[in-house]
Design a protein around this motif. Sequence first.
Motif, PDB file in Angstrom:
ATOM      1  N   HIS A 133     -24.597 -28.141  57.841  1.00  0.00           N
ATOM      2  CA  HIS A 133     -25.405 -27.985  55.986  1.00  0.00           C
ATOM      3  C   HIS A 133     -25.672 -28.673  56.694  1.00  0.00           C
ATOM      4  CE1 HIS A 133     -26.777 -27.235  52.255  1.00  0.00           C
ATOM      5  NE2 HIS A 133     -26.718 -26.533  53.356  1.00  0.00           N
ATOM      6  N   ASN A 134     -27.329 -29.352  56.840  1.00  0.00           N
ATOM      7  CA  ASN A 134     -28.711 -29.784  56.064  1.00  0.00           C
ATOM      8  C   ASN A 134     -29.301 -28.911  54.783  1.00  0.00           C
ATOM      9  OD1 ASN A 134     -28.909 -30.850  58.534  1.00  0.00           O
ATOM     10  ND2 ASN A 134     -29.321 -29.221  59.686  1.00  0.00           N
ATOM     11  N   TRP A 135     -28.873 -29.382  53.826  1.00  0.00           N
ATOM     12  CA  TRP A 135     -29.372 -29.567  52.162  1.00  0.00           C
ATOM     13  C   TRP A 135     -30.476 -29.349  51.885  1.00  0.00           C
ATOM     14  CZ3 TRP A 135     -26.958 -34.916  50.325  1.00  0.00           C
ATOM     15  CH2 TRP A 135     -25.977 -35.046  50.097  1.00  0.00           C
ATOM     16  N   ASP A 136     -31.193 -29.574  53.014  1.00  0.00           N
ATOM     17  CA  ASP A 136     -32.694 -29.040  52.170  1.00  0.00           C
ATOM     18  C   ASP A 136     -33.417 -27.827  53.294  1.00  0.00           C
ATOM     19  OD1 ASP A 136     -32.838 -30.070  55.069  1.00  0.00           O
ATOM     20  OD2 ASP A 136     -34.739 -31.493  54.517  1.00  0.00           O
ATOM     21  N   THR A 137     -32.459 -26.777  53.742  1.00  0.00           N
ATOM     22  CA  THR A 137     -32.857 -26.231  54.636  1.00  0.00           C
ATOM     23  C   THR A 137     -32.166 -24.878  54.773  1.00  0.00           C
ATOM     24  OG1 THR A 137     -33.049 -27.658  57.181  1.00  0.00           O
ATOM     25  CG2 THR A 137     -33.349 -24.886  56.779  1.00  0.00           C
ATOM     26  N   GLU A 138     -32.359 -23.576  53.622  1.00  0.00           N
ATOM     27  CA  GLU A 138     -31.264 -22.678  53.138  1.00  0.00           C
ATOM     28  C   GLU A 138     -31.716 -22.162  54.303  1.00  0.00           C
ATOM     29  OE1 GLU A 138     -33.312 -20.455  49.995  1.00  0.00           O
ATOM     30  OE2 GLU A 138     -33.093 -22.961  48.802  1.00  0.00           O
ATOM     31  N   SER A 139     -32.457 -21.818  55.664  1.00  0.00           N
ATOM     32  CA  SER A 139     -32.284 -20.802  56.611  1.00  0.00           C
ATOM     33  C   SER A 139     -32.602 -21.194  57.627  1.00  0.00           C
ATOM     34  CB  SER A 139     -32.323 -19.322  56.475  1.00  0.00           C
ATOM     35  OG  SER A 139     -33.409 -19.523  56.222  1.00  0.00           O
ATOM     36  N   TYR A 140     -31.819 -20.630  58.758  1.00  0.00           N
ATOM     37  CA  TYR A 140     -32.080 -20.820  60.407  1.00  0.00           C
ATOM     38  C   TYR A 140     -32.452 -19.592  61.282  1.00  0.00           C
ATOM     39  CZ  TYR A 140     -30.384 -25.547  59.663  1.00  0.00           C
ATOM     40  OH  TYR A 140     -30.391 -26.486  58.906  1.00  0.00           O
ATOM     41  N   ASP A 141     -33.823 -19.827  62.263  1.00  0.00           N
ATOM     42  CA  ASP A 141     -33.818 -18.851  63.024  1.00  0.00           C
ATOM     43  C   ASP A 141     -32.987 -19.140  63.916  1.00  0.00           C
ATOM     44  OD1 ASP A 141     -35.796 -17.860  61.744  1.00  0.00           O
ATOM     45  OD2 ASP A 141     -37.345 -19.303  63.123  1.00  0.00           O
ATOM     46  N   LEU A 142     -32.092 -17.984  64.322  1.00  0.00           N
ATOM     47  CA  LEU A 142     -31.032 -17.692  64.948  1.00  0.00           C
ATOM     48  C   LEU A 142     -31.606 -17.813  67.138  1.00  0.00           C
ATOM     49  CD1 LEU A 142     -28.310 -15.142  63.985  1.00  0.00           C
ATOM     50  CD2 LEU A 142     -28.759 -17.103  63.567  1.00  0.00           C
ATOM     51  N   GLY A 143     -33.132 -17.621  67.160  1.00  0.00           N
ATOM     52  CA  GLY A 143     -33.330 -18.112  68.227  1.00  0.00           C
ATOM     53  C   GLY A 143     -32.094 -17.057  69.528  1.00  0.00           C
ATOM     54  N   THR A 144     -33.334 -16.842  70.778  1.00  0.00           N
ATOM     55  CA  THR A 144     -32.621 -15.519  71.477  1.00  0.00           C
ATOM     56  C   THR A 144     -31.804 -15.878  72.664  1.00  0.00           C
ATOM     57  OG1 THR A 144     -34.644 -16.302  73.331  1.00  0.00           O
ATOM     58  CG2 THR A 144     -34.789 -14.141  71.538  1.00  0.00           C
ATOM     59  N   GLY A 145     -31.509 -17.388  73.297  1.00  0.00           N
ATOM     60  CA  GLY A 145     -30.470 -17.771  74.088  1.00  0.00           C
ATOM     61  C   GLY A 145     -29.395 -17.670  73.281  1.00  0.00           C
ATOM     62  N   TYR A 146     -28.989 -17.686  72.166  1.00  0.00           N
ATOM     63  CA  TYR A 146     -27.733 -18.078  71.463  1.00  0.00           C
ATOM     64  C   TYR A 146     -26.825 -16.431  72.188  1.00  0.00           C
ATOM     65  CZ  TYR A 146     -23.592 -18.534  68.387  1.00  0.00           C
ATOM     66  OH  TYR A 146     -22.546 -17.930  67.600  1.00  0.00           O
ATOM     67  N   GLY A 147     -25.582 -17.303  72.271  1.00  0.00           N
ATOM     68  CA  GLY A 147     -24.946 -15.196  72.744  1.00  0.00           C
ATOM     69  C   GLY A 147     -24.101 -15.221  70.955  1.00  0.00           C
ATOM     70  N   HIS A 148     -23.061 -15.390  71.257  1.00  0.00           N
ATOM     71  CA  HIS A 148     -21.367 -15.303  70.814  1.00  0.00           C
ATOM     72  C   HIS A 148     -20.681 -16.577  70.538  1.00  0.00           C
ATOM     73  CE1 HIS A 148     -20.845 -13.256  73.950  1.00  0.00           C
ATOM     74  NE2 HIS A 148     -19.542 -13.339  73.844  1.00  0.00           N
ATOM     75  N   ILE A 149     -19.907 -16.065  69.642  1.00  0.00           N
ATOM     76  CA  ILE A 149     -18.135 -17.057  69.731  1.00  0.00           C
ATOM     77  C   ILE A 149     -17.488 -15.871  70.268  1.00  0.00           C
ATOM     78  CG2 ILE A 149     -16.459 -17.997  68.211  1.00  0.00           C
ATOM     79  CD1 ILE A 149     -19.117 -19.090  66.422  1.00  0.00           C
ATOM     80  N   ALA A 150     -16.684 -16.071  70.663  1.00  0.00           N
ATOM     81  CA  ALA A 150     -14.772 -15.210  70.890  1.00  0.00           C
ATOM     82  C   ALA A 150     -13.923 -15.475  70.657  1.00  0.00           C
ATOM     83  CB  ALA A 150     -15.497 -15.317  72.594  1.00  0.00           C
ATOM     84  N   LEU A 151     -13.250 -14.067  69.458  1.00  0.00           N
ATOM     85  CA  LEU A 151     -12.115 -14.493  69.396  1.00  0.00           C
ATOM     86  C   LEU A 151     -11.135 -13.419  69.782  1.00  0.00           C
ATOM     87  CD1 LEU A 151     -12.877 -15.095  65.947  1.00  0.00           C
ATOM     88  CD2 LEU A 151     -12.282 -16.663  67.175  1.00  0.00           C
ATOM     89  N   GLU A 152     -10.186 -13.823  70.382  1.00  0.00           N
ATOM     90  CA  GLU A 152      -8.837 -13.165  71.143  1.00  0.00           C
ATOM     91  C   GLU A 152      -8.355 -12.668  69.392  1.00  0.00           C
ATOM     92  OE1 GLU A 152      -6.229 -12.782  74.381  1.00  0.00           O
ATOM     93  OE2 GLU A 152      -5.375 -14.293  73.095  1.00  0.00           O
ATOM     94  N   VAL A 153      -8.158 -11.151  69.367  1.00  0.00           N
ATOM     95  CA  VAL A 153      -7.687 -10.211  68.233  1.00  0.00           C
ATOM     96  C   VAL A 153      -5.999  -9.086  68.948  1.00  0.00           C
ATOM     97  CG1 VAL A 153      -9.053 -10.506  67.504  1.00  0.00           C
ATOM     98  CG2 VAL A 153      -8.625  -8.578  68.252  1.00  0.00           C
ATOM     99  N   GLU A 154      -4.932  -9.170  68.224  1.00  0.00           N
ATOM    100  CA  GLU A 154      -4.082  -8.516  69.050  1.00  0.00           C
ATOM    101  C   GLU A 154      -4.456  -6.776  69.023  1.00  0.00           C
ATOM    102  OE1 GLU A 154      -1.067  -8.496  69.642  1.00  0.00           O
ATOM    103  OE2 GLU A 154      -1.202 -11.159  69.407  1.00  0.00           O
ATOM    104  N   ASP A 155      -5.598  -6.704  67.921  1.00  0.00           N
ATOM    105  CA  ASP A 155      -6.391  -5.571  67.868  1.00  0.00           C
ATOM    106  C   ASP A 155      -7.598  -5.283  66.979  1.00  0.00           C
ATOM    107  OD1 ASP A 155      -6.528  -2.742  66.496  1.00  0.00           O
ATOM    108  OD2 ASP A 155      -4.784  -2.035  65.967  1.00  0.00           O
ATOM    109  N   ALA A 156      -8.109  -5.273  67.940  1.00  0.00           N
ATOM    110  CA  ALA A 156      -9.498  -4.827  67.931  1.00  0.00           C
ATOM    111  C   ALA A 156     -10.555  -4.339  66.582  1.00  0.00           C
ATOM    112  CB  ALA A 156     -10.638  -4.852  68.665  1.00  0.00           C
TER     113      ALA A 156
END
Length: 134
Positions: free
Chosen positions: A59-82
């Motif tokens: 968290h940069n104290w002077d920045t309230e939001s960011y552009d996500l961009g087109t290159g970012y994908g996702h974080i993946a989490l394994e779950v027992e039951d989606a």
Amino acid sequence: MRMLHTMLRVGNLDRSIDFYTTVLGMKLLRRNDYPDGKFTLAFVGYGDESTHTVLELTHNWDTESYDLGTGYGHIALEVEDAYAACEAVKQKGGTVTREAGPMKHGKTVIAFVADPDGYKIEFIQKKEQAGARD
């Protein structure tokens, strides 16, 4: 070599920590303020950093939001039951962006949710319940 962490820049650190700990069940592992640099780092995850890959929320104290961009994908989490994981996210006020179900062109059951900054998190149902992974 070992993967240590992935870093996301977040606009509201407390809101993000709440999402990752309350909605996704991670633990806040550490949080450090850097007043001279005007930023805070918080590390969250499902286990100790010595044995698990974790997520660094910056968290940069002077920045309230960011552009996500087109290159970012996702974080993946394994779950027992989606399906159950999506219901739990909704009950805790989170946003499901793709309901649980088989992936296109495959059999693996997946779902997507979004964190407060819009970052996508994929739930991948464990192999035993999803059938063979594609």
